[in-house]
Scaffold this active site. Structure first.
Site, mmCIF file in Angstrom:
data_model
loop_
_atom_site.group_PDB
_atom_site.id
_atom_site.type_symbol
_atom_site.label_atom_id
_atom_site.label_comp_id
_atom_site.label_asym_id
_atom_site.label_seq_id
_atom_site.Cartn_x
_atom_site.Cartn_y
_atom_site.Cartn_z
ATOM 1 C CB SER A 124 -0.866 -0.008 1.266
ATOM 2 O OG SER A 124 -1.487 1.245 1.462
ATOM 3 C CB ALA A 125 0.201 4.615 -1.357
ATOM 4 C CE1 TYR A 148 -3.547 -2.383 5.818
ATOM 5 C CE2 TYR A 148 -3.190 -0.016 5.619
ATOM 6 C CZ TYR A 148 -3.415 -1.236 5.033
ATOM 7 O OH TYR A 148 -3.498 -1.327 3.669
ATOM 8 C CE LYS A 152 -1.410 -4.398 3.417
ATOM 9 N NZ LYS A 152 -1.730 -5.728 2.874
ATOM 10 C CG PHE A 177 -1.163 5.533 -4.976
ATOM 11 C CD1 PHE A 177 -0.128 4.651 -5.318
ATOM 12 C CD2 PHE A 177 -0.819 6.716 -4.355
ATOM 13 C CE1 PHE A 177 1.212 4.971 -5.070
ATOM 14 C CE2 PHE A 177 0.521 7.052 -4.114
ATOM 15 C CZ PHE A 177 1.528 6.170 -4.464
ATOM 16 C CG ASN A 197 -12.866 2.135 8.404
ATOM 17 O OD1 ASN A 197 -13.365 2.674 9.388
ATOM 18 N ND2 ASN A 197 -12.534 0.852 8.379
HETATM 19 C C1 UD1 Z 1 -6.944 4.739 3.755
HETATM 20 C C2 UD1 Z 1 -5.984 4.406 4.858
HETATM 21 C C3 UD1 Z 1 -4.758 3.780 4.239
HETATM 22 C C4 UD1 Z 1 -5.172 2.532 3.491
HETATM 23 C C5 UD1 Z 1 -6.232 2.853 2.467
HETATM 24 C C6 UD1 Z 1 -6.795 1.578 1.894
HETATM 25 C C7 UD1 Z 1 -6.406 5.988 6.691
HETATM 26 C C8 UD1 Z 1 -5.884 7.153 7.447
HETATM 27 N N1 UD1 Z 1 -5.661 5.610 5.624
HETATM 28 O O1 UD1 Z 1 -6.329 5.655 2.836
HETATM 29 O O2 UD1 Z 1 -3.830 3.457 5.241
HETATM 30 O O3 UD1 Z 1 -4.070 1.950 2.838
HETATM 31 O O4 UD1 Z 1 -7.316 3.570 3.053
HETATM 32 O O5 UD1 Z 1 -7.799 1.840 0.980
HETATM 33 O O6 UD1 Z 1 -7.459 5.426 6.988
HETATM 34 N N2 UD1 Z 1 -12.658 10.961 3.596
HETATM 35 C C9 UD1 Z 1 -13.707 11.770 3.950
HETATM 36 N N3 UD1 Z 1 -14.826 11.197 4.518
HETATM 37 C C10 UD1 Z 1 -14.928 9.843 4.724
HETATM 38 C C11 UD1 Z 1 -13.831 9.016 4.336
HETATM 39 C C12 UD1 Z 1 -12.718 9.608 3.799
HETATM 40 O O7 UD1 Z 1 -13.666 12.984 3.775
HETATM 41 O O8 UD1 Z 1 -15.950 9.385 5.238
HETATM 42 C C13 UD1 Z 1 -11.473 11.580 2.951
HETATM 43 C C14 UD1 Z 1 -10.167 11.357 3.679
HETATM 44 O O9 UD1 Z 1 -9.937 12.354 4.636
HETATM 45 C C15 UD1 Z 1 -9.160 11.391 2.507
HETATM 46 C C16 UD1 Z 1 -9.954 10.807 1.350
HETATM 47 O O10 UD1 Z 1 -11.324 10.961 1.697
HETATM 48 O O11 UD1 Z 1 -8.819 12.714 2.185
HETATM 49 C C17 UD1 Z 1 -9.675 9.342 1.110
HETATM 50 O O12 UD1 Z 1 -9.859 8.621 2.321
HETATM 51 P P1 UD1 Z 1 -9.877 7.023 2.357
HETATM 52 O O13 UD1 Z 1 -10.788 6.512 1.310
HETATM 53 O O14 UD1 Z 1 -10.124 6.601 3.761
HETATM 54 O O15 UD1 Z 1 -8.413 6.617 1.907
HETATM 55 P P2 UD1 Z 1 -6.988 7.045 2.543
HETATM 56 O O16 UD1 Z 1 -7.123 7.781 3.791
HETATM 57 O O17 UD1 Z 1 -6.202 7.690 1.461
#
Ligand code: UD1
Length: 337
Positions: A124-125, A148, A152, A177, A197
Protein backbone atom coordinates in the site's frame (compact mmCIF):
# COMPACT_ATOMS: atom_id res chain seq x y z
CA UNK A 1 -0.57 -22.07 -14.69
CA UNK A 2 -2.41 -22.16 -11.37
CA UNK A 3 -2.28 -19.07 -9.18
CA UNK A 4 -3.13 -19.14 -5.48
CA UNK A 5 -4.84 -16.00 -4.15
CA UNK A 6 -4.79 -15.65 -0.39
CA UNK A 7 -7.63 -13.35 0.60
CA UNK A 8 -9.00 -13.86 -2.90
CA UNK A 9 -12.64 -13.47 -1.81
CA UNK A 10 -12.12 -9.84 -0.80
CA UNK A 11 -12.64 -6.65 -2.78
CA UNK A 12 -9.33 -6.47 -4.63
CA UNK A 13 -8.79 -10.24 -4.56
CA UNK A 14 -12.08 -11.02 -6.30
CA UNK A 15 -11.45 -8.55 -9.12
CA UNK A 16 -7.91 -9.87 -9.51
CA UNK A 17 -9.15 -13.47 -9.64
CA UNK A 18 -11.36 -12.59 -12.61
CA UNK A 19 -8.52 -10.89 -14.51
CA UNK A 20 -6.13 -13.79 -13.85
CA UNK A 21 -8.72 -16.24 -15.19
CA UNK A 22 -9.27 -14.04 -18.22
CA UNK A 23 -5.52 -14.16 -18.83
CA UNK A 24 -5.92 -17.93 -19.16
CA UNK A 25 -4.77 -19.15 -15.75
CA UNK A 26 -6.40 -21.35 -13.13
CA UNK A 27 -7.34 -19.79 -9.78
CA UNK A 28 -7.19 -21.29 -6.30
CA UNK A 29 -8.49 -19.13 -3.44
CA UNK A 30 -7.66 -19.44 0.25
CA UNK A 31 -9.74 -17.09 2.39
CA UNK A 32 -11.08 -17.38 5.94
CA UNK A 33 -14.12 -15.23 4.99
CA UNK A 34 -13.51 -13.04 8.05
CA UNK A 35 -14.18 -10.00 5.85
CA UNK A 36 -15.70 -11.52 2.72
CA UNK A 37 -18.69 -13.51 1.52
CA UNK A 38 -18.63 -17.01 0.10
CA UNK A 39 -21.15 -15.78 -2.48
CA UNK A 40 -18.34 -14.01 -4.29
CA UNK A 41 -16.84 -17.33 -5.41
CA UNK A 42 -19.66 -18.24 -7.79
CA UNK A 43 -19.69 -14.69 -9.11
CA UNK A 44 -15.95 -14.89 -9.87
CA UNK A 45 -16.63 -18.19 -11.67
CA UNK A 46 -19.37 -16.56 -13.71
CA UNK A 47 -17.18 -13.62 -14.76
CA UNK A 48 -14.02 -15.68 -15.22
CA UNK A 49 -15.77 -18.46 -17.11
CA UNK A 50 -14.38 -21.43 -15.20
CA UNK A 51 -14.24 -23.18 -11.86
CA UNK A 52 -12.46 -21.66 -8.88
CA UNK A 53 -10.98 -23.97 -6.25
CA UNK A 54 -11.95 -22.40 -2.92
CA UNK A 55 -10.64 -23.26 0.56
CA UNK A 56 -12.04 -21.61 3.67
CA UNK A 57 -8.83 -21.50 5.68
CA UNK A 58 -6.78 -19.03 7.67
CA UNK A 59 -3.43 -18.50 5.94
CA UNK A 60 -1.77 -18.53 9.36
CA UNK A 61 -2.84 -22.19 9.69
CA UNK A 62 0.30 -23.73 8.27
CA UNK A 63 -1.02 -27.30 7.99
CA UNK A 64 -4.14 -26.14 6.16
CA UNK A 65 -2.14 -23.95 3.77
CA UNK A 66 0.31 -26.80 3.17
CA UNK A 67 -2.67 -28.97 2.26
CA UNK A 68 -3.73 -26.52 -0.47
CA UNK A 69 -0.22 -26.55 -1.98
CA UNK A 70 -0.23 -30.36 -1.83
CA UNK A 71 -3.53 -30.59 -3.71
CA UNK A 72 -2.78 -28.10 -6.49
CA UNK A 73 0.17 -27.51 -8.75
CA UNK A 74 0.63 -23.86 -7.76
CA UNK A 75 3.07 -21.79 -9.86
CA UNK A 76 2.58 -18.37 -8.28
CA UNK A 77 0.86 -16.69 -5.33
CA UNK A 78 -0.89 -13.33 -4.93
CA UNK A 79 -1.02 -12.49 -1.23
CA UNK A 80 -3.96 -10.29 -0.19
CA UNK A 81 -4.95 -11.93 3.10
CA UNK A 82 -4.68 -9.48 5.97
CA UNK A 83 -6.49 -7.10 8.22
CA UNK A 84 -6.75 -3.59 6.82
CA UNK A 85 -8.69 -1.20 9.04
CA UNK A 86 -6.43 1.65 10.16
CA UNK A 87 -8.42 2.63 13.26
CA UNK A 88 -8.79 -0.96 14.42
CA UNK A 89 -5.03 -1.44 14.04
CA UNK A 90 -4.38 1.50 16.37
CA UNK A 91 -6.74 -0.01 18.97
CA UNK A 92 -5.46 -3.59 18.58
CA UNK A 93 -1.85 -3.38 17.35
CA UNK A 94 -0.77 -6.81 18.59
CA UNK A 95 -3.64 -8.50 16.79
CA UNK A 96 -2.57 -6.72 13.58
CA UNK A 97 1.11 -7.61 13.92
CA UNK A 98 0.30 -11.20 14.89
CA UNK A 99 -2.15 -11.75 12.07
CA UNK A 100 -0.59 -9.89 9.15
CA UNK A 101 3.04 -10.83 9.84
CA UNK A 102 2.19 -14.43 10.71
CA UNK A 103 0.33 -14.74 7.40
CA UNK A 104 3.33 -13.40 5.47
CA UNK A 105 5.86 -15.66 7.22
CA UNK A 106 3.68 -18.78 7.07
CA UNK A 107 3.04 -18.24 3.37
CA UNK A 108 6.76 -17.80 2.60
CA UNK A 109 7.60 -20.97 4.56
CA UNK A 110 5.01 -23.05 2.75
CA UNK A 111 6.00 -21.62 -0.64
CA UNK A 112 9.61 -22.51 0.10
CA UNK A 113 8.67 -26.06 1.07
CA UNK A 114 6.84 -26.51 -2.24
CA UNK A 115 9.48 -24.64 -4.29
CA UNK A 116 7.03 -21.96 -5.41
CA UNK A 117 9.10 -18.89 -6.26
CA UNK A 118 6.73 -16.28 -7.67
CA UNK A 119 4.88 -13.93 -5.33
CA UNK A 120 2.86 -10.73 -5.73
CA UNK A 121 2.19 -8.80 -2.52
CA UNK A 122 -0.71 -6.52 -1.81
CA UNK A 123 1.17 -3.58 -0.31
CA UNK A 124 0.00 0.00 0.00
CA UNK A 125 0.97 3.61 -0.51
CA UNK A 126 0.51 3.77 3.25
CA UNK A 127 4.23 2.77 3.47
CA UNK A 128 5.07 6.35 2.35
CA UNK A 129 3.29 7.85 5.39
CA UNK A 130 2.78 11.57 4.87
CA UNK A 131 4.96 12.35 1.83
CA UNK A 132 7.15 15.45 1.74
CA UNK A 133 6.76 15.86 -2.02
CA UNK A 134 4.41 14.57 -4.71
CA UNK A 135 4.23 12.63 -6.96
CA UNK A 136 5.63 9.82 -4.85
CA UNK A 137 8.01 7.41 -6.55
CA UNK A 138 9.16 4.05 -5.21
CA UNK A 139 12.36 5.52 -3.73
CA UNK A 140 10.54 8.09 -1.61
CA UNK A 141 11.24 7.89 2.13
CA UNK A 142 9.05 5.36 3.90
CA UNK A 143 7.54 5.36 7.37
CA UNK A 144 4.06 4.76 8.68
CA UNK A 145 1.76 6.33 11.21
CA UNK A 146 -0.33 3.33 12.23
CA UNK A 147 0.21 -0.40 12.92
CA UNK A 148 -1.69 -1.48 9.79
CA UNK A 149 0.80 0.49 7.69
CA UNK A 150 3.75 -0.96 9.58
CA UNK A 151 2.52 -4.50 8.87
CA UNK A 152 2.71 -3.70 5.14
CA UNK A 153 6.15 -2.11 5.61
CA UNK A 154 7.43 -5.06 7.64
CA UNK A 155 5.95 -7.66 5.29
CA UNK A 156 7.78 -5.94 2.42
CA UNK A 157 11.03 -6.19 4.39
CA UNK A 158 10.47 -9.88 5.23
CA UNK A 159 9.91 -10.59 1.53
CA UNK A 160 13.04 -8.66 0.51
CA UNK A 161 15.08 -10.66 3.01
CA UNK A 162 13.58 -13.91 1.72
CA UNK A 163 14.69 -12.86 -1.79
CA UNK A 164 18.24 -12.20 -0.53
CA UNK A 165 18.39 -15.74 0.83
CA UNK A 166 16.71 -17.45 -2.13
CA UNK A 167 17.97 -16.12 -5.44
CA UNK A 168 15.22 -17.95 -7.34
CA UNK A 169 12.47 -16.07 -5.53
CA UNK A 170 10.71 -13.26 -7.41
CA UNK A 171 8.48 -10.87 -5.46
CA UNK A 172 6.60 -7.81 -6.71
CA UNK A 173 5.50 -5.50 -3.90
CA UNK A 174 2.53 -3.65 -5.36
CA UNK A 175 1.93 -0.36 -3.56
CA UNK A 176 -1.70 0.47 -4.19
CA UNK A 177 -2.92 4.04 -4.09
CA UNK A 178 -6.72 4.34 -3.58
CA UNK A 179 -8.63 1.53 -5.30
CA UNK A 180 -12.31 2.31 -5.97
CA UNK A 181 -14.95 1.26 -8.50
CA UNK A 182 -16.20 -2.20 -9.31
CA UNK A 183 -16.37 -4.68 -12.14
CA UNK A 184 -18.35 -3.07 -14.96
CA UNK A 185 -20.90 -5.94 -14.82
CA UNK A 186 -21.96 -4.82 -11.33
CA UNK A 187 -21.66 -8.45 -10.22
CA UNK A 188 -18.72 -7.96 -7.84
CA UNK A 189 -17.70 -4.89 -5.86
CA UNK A 190 -16.68 -3.52 -2.49
CA UNK A 191 -18.81 -4.64 0.46
CA UNK A 192 -17.37 -3.30 3.71
CA UNK A 193 -18.65 -4.63 7.00
CA UNK A 194 -20.26 -1.95 9.21
CA UNK A 195 -19.63 1.75 8.71
CA UNK A 196 -17.21 2.26 5.79
CA UNK A 197 -13.84 3.74 6.72
CA UNK A 198 -13.03 4.77 3.17
CA UNK A 199 -14.48 7.53 1.03
CA UNK A 200 -16.03 5.80 -1.99
CA UNK A 201 -17.93 3.03 -0.17
CA UNK A 202 -19.32 5.70 2.15
CA UNK A 203 -20.51 7.78 -0.82
CA UNK A 204 -22.06 4.67 -2.39
CA UNK A 205 -23.97 3.91 0.81
CA UNK A 206 -25.24 7.49 1.01
CA UNK A 207 -26.36 7.20 -2.63
CA UNK A 208 -28.30 4.00 -1.94
CA UNK A 209 -29.90 5.42 1.21
CA UNK A 210 -28.07 3.39 3.84
CA UNK A 211 -26.35 6.52 5.28
CA UNK A 212 -27.77 9.99 5.58
CA UNK A 213 -24.81 12.18 4.84
CA UNK A 214 -21.11 12.07 4.00
CA UNK A 215 -18.71 13.69 6.47
CA UNK A 216 -15.87 15.44 4.62
CA UNK A 217 -12.78 15.28 6.82
CA UNK A 218 -11.35 18.79 6.63
CA UNK A 219 -11.69 21.66 4.13
CA UNK A 220 -8.63 23.62 5.17
CA UNK A 221 -5.88 21.60 3.47
CA UNK A 222 -3.58 23.43 1.05
CA UNK A 223 -5.37 21.98 -2.02
CA UNK A 224 -7.50 23.54 -4.79
CA UNK A 225 -10.73 23.25 -2.73
CA UNK A 226 -9.31 22.61 0.74
CA UNK A 227 -10.18 18.88 0.84
CA UNK A 228 -7.69 16.00 0.77
CA UNK A 229 -6.26 14.84 -2.54
CA UNK A 230 -5.66 11.16 -3.42
CA UNK A 231 -4.78 9.03 -6.42
CA UNK A 232 -7.95 6.99 -7.03
CA UNK A 233 -7.51 3.97 -9.27
CA UNK A 234 -10.19 1.74 -10.81
CA UNK A 235 -10.07 -1.68 -9.16
CA UNK A 236 -10.12 -3.45 -12.55
CA UNK A 237 -7.04 -1.49 -13.66
CA UNK A 238 -5.46 -2.44 -10.35
CA UNK A 239 -6.40 -6.10 -10.89
CA UNK A 240 -4.80 -6.03 -14.33
CA UNK A 241 -1.66 -4.64 -12.70
CA UNK A 242 -1.42 -7.95 -10.81
CA UNK A 243 -1.54 -9.91 -14.07
CA UNK A 244 1.28 -7.72 -15.41
CA UNK A 245 3.27 -8.30 -12.21
CA UNK A 246 2.74 -12.08 -12.50
CA UNK A 247 4.11 -11.94 -16.04
CA UNK A 248 7.13 -10.01 -14.78
CA UNK A 249 8.02 -12.74 -12.27
CA UNK A 250 8.29 -15.28 -15.08
CA UNK A 251 11.68 -13.99 -16.18
CA UNK A 252 12.95 -11.99 -13.21
CA UNK A 253 13.98 -12.66 -9.63
CA UNK A 254 14.51 -10.54 -6.53
CA UNK A 255 12.16 -8.04 -4.89
CA UNK A 256 10.69 -5.12 -6.80
CA UNK A 257 8.43 -2.42 -5.35
CA UNK A 258 6.01 -0.83 -7.83
CA UNK A 259 3.35 1.86 -7.38
CA UNK A 260 -0.08 1.16 -8.83
CA UNK A 261 -1.78 4.50 -9.28
CA UNK A 262 -2.91 6.76 -12.11
CA UNK A 263 -0.54 9.61 -11.37
CA UNK A 264 -3.50 12.01 -11.00
CA UNK A 265 -4.83 13.48 -7.78
CA UNK A 266 -8.49 14.28 -7.06
CA UNK A 267 -9.95 15.94 -3.98
CA UNK A 268 -12.80 14.61 -1.84
CA UNK A 269 -15.14 17.19 -3.37
CA UNK A 270 -13.97 16.29 -6.91
CA UNK A 271 -15.10 12.74 -6.16
CA UNK A 272 -18.44 13.86 -4.71
CA UNK A 273 -19.16 16.18 -7.66
CA UNK A 274 -18.15 13.60 -10.29
CA UNK A 275 -20.25 10.90 -8.62
CA UNK A 276 -23.24 13.26 -8.56
CA UNK A 277 -22.84 14.32 -12.19
CA UNK A 278 -22.18 10.88 -13.68
CA UNK A 279 -24.95 9.13 -11.76
CA UNK A 280 -27.49 11.92 -11.39
CA UNK A 281 -27.71 11.50 -7.62
CA UNK A 282 -27.18 14.14 -4.98
CA UNK A 283 -24.73 13.29 -2.19
CA UNK A 284 -25.45 15.43 0.88
CA UNK A 285 -22.32 16.19 2.85
CA UNK A 286 -21.05 18.31 5.70
CA UNK A 287 -17.59 19.48 6.56
CA UNK A 288 -16.10 17.81 9.64
CA UNK A 289 -12.75 18.18 11.42
CA UNK A 290 -9.67 16.63 9.82
CA UNK A 291 -9.16 12.90 10.44
CA UNK A 292 -6.02 12.15 12.46
CA UNK A 293 -3.14 10.80 10.38
CA UNK A 294 -4.45 12.02 6.99
CA UNK A 295 -2.07 13.49 4.43
CA UNK A 296 -3.18 16.59 2.54
CA UNK A 297 -2.04 15.31 -0.84
CA UNK A 298 -0.69 12.01 -2.11
CA UNK A 299 -0.52 10.71 -5.65
CA UNK A 300 1.76 8.34 -7.47
CA UNK A 301 4.58 8.60 -9.88
CA UNK A 302 3.35 5.60 -11.82
CA UNK A 303 6.07 5.52 -14.47
CA UNK A 304 7.92 2.46 -13.12
CA UNK A 305 4.87 0.24 -13.66
CA UNK A 306 4.76 1.39 -17.28
CA UNK A 307 8.47 0.82 -17.85
CA UNK A 308 8.89 -2.52 -16.07
CA UNK A 309 5.43 -4.09 -16.11
CA UNK A 310 4.13 -2.52 -19.32
CA UNK A 311 1.01 -1.55 -17.40
CA UNK A 312 -0.88 1.69 -16.97
CA UNK A 313 -4.34 2.59 -15.72
CA UNK A 314 -6.88 3.05 -18.51
CA UNK A 315 -10.09 3.95 -16.68
CA UNK A 316 -10.94 7.47 -15.58
CA UNK A 317 -12.77 8.94 -12.61
CA UNK A 318 -16.11 8.85 -14.42
CA UNK A 319 -15.70 5.10 -15.00
CA UNK A 320 -14.87 4.65 -11.32
CA UNK A 321 -17.96 6.57 -10.18
CA UNK A 322 -20.28 4.90 -12.69
CA UNK A 323 -19.09 1.37 -11.90
CA UNK A 324 -19.27 1.93 -8.14
CA UNK A 325 -22.89 2.99 -8.45
CA UNK A 326 -23.76 0.18 -10.86
CA UNK A 327 -22.52 -2.32 -8.25
CA UNK A 328 -24.16 -0.61 -5.29
CA UNK A 329 -27.57 -0.07 -6.89
CA UNK A 330 -27.70 -3.71 -8.03
CA UNK A 331 -26.53 -4.90 -4.60
CA UNK A 332 -27.86 -2.35 -2.09
CA UNK A 333 -26.78 -4.51 0.84
CA UNK A 334 -23.67 -5.89 -0.83
CA UNK A 335 -23.45 -9.67 -0.92
CA UNK A 336 -26.27 -9.85 1.64
CA UNK A 337 -28.68 -8.44 -0.94
C1 UD1 B 1 -6.94 4.74 3.75
C2 UD1 B 1 -5.98 4.41 4.86
C3 UD1 B 1 -4.76 3.78 4.24
C4 UD1 B 1 -5.17 2.53 3.49
C5 UD1 B 1 -6.23 2.85 2.47
C6 UD1 B 1 -6.80 1.58 1.89
C7 UD1 B 1 -6.41 5.99 6.69
C8 UD1 B 1 -5.88 7.15 7.45
N1 UD1 B 1 -5.66 5.61 5.62
O1 UD1 B 1 -6.33 5.65 2.84
O2 UD1 B 1 -3.83 3.46 5.24
O3 UD1 B 1 -4.07 1.95 2.84
O4 UD1 B 1 -7.32 3.57 3.05
O5 UD1 B 1 -7.80 1.84 0.98
O6 UD1 B 1 -7.46 5.43 6.99
N2 UD1 B 1 -12.66 10.96 3.60
C9 UD1 B 1 -13.71 11.77 3.95
N3 UD1 B 1 -14.83 11.20 4.52
C10 UD1 B 1 -14.93 9.84 4.72
C11 UD1 B 1 -13.83 9.02 4.34
C12 UD1 B 1 -12.72 9.61 3.80
O7 UD1 B 1 -13.67 12.98 3.78
O8 UD1 B 1 -15.95 9.39 5.24
C13 UD1 B 1 -11.47 11.58 2.95
C14 UD1 B 1 -10.17 11.36 3.68
O9 UD1 B 1 -9.94 12.35 4.64
C15 UD1 B 1 -9.16 11.39 2.51
C16 UD1 B 1 -9.95 10.81 1.35
O10 UD1 B 1 -11.32 10.96 1.70
O11 UD1 B 1 -8.82 12.71 2.18
C17 UD1 B 1 -9.67 9.34 1.11
O12 UD1 B 1 -9.86 8.62 2.32
P1 UD1 B 1 -9.88 7.02 2.36
O13 UD1 B 1 -10.79 6.51 1.31
O14 UD1 B 1 -10.12 6.60 3.76
O15 UD1 B 1 -8.41 6.62 1.91
P2 UD1 B 1 -6.99 7.04 2.54
O16 UD1 B 1 -7.12 7.78 3.79
O17 UD1 B 1 -6.20 7.69 1.46
Amino acid sequence: MNVLLTGGAGYIGSHTAVEIMRAGHGVVIADDLSNASEKVIERIEKLGGKKVYFYKIDVCDKAALDGVFALHDISAVVHFAGKKAVGESVAQPLMYYRNNLDATITLLEVMQKHSVNRLIFSSSATVYGIPKTVPVDENAPRGCNNPYGWTKYMSEQIMRDACEANKDLAVVLLRYFNPIGAHESGVIGEDPEGIPNNLMPFIAQVAVGRREMLGVFGDDYPTHDGTGVRDYIHVVDLAQGHVAALDYTENNSGALAVNLGTGRGYSVLDIVKTFERVNGIEIPYRIMPRRAGDAAVIYADSSLAKTLLNWEAKRDLEDMCRDTWNWQKNNPNGYRS
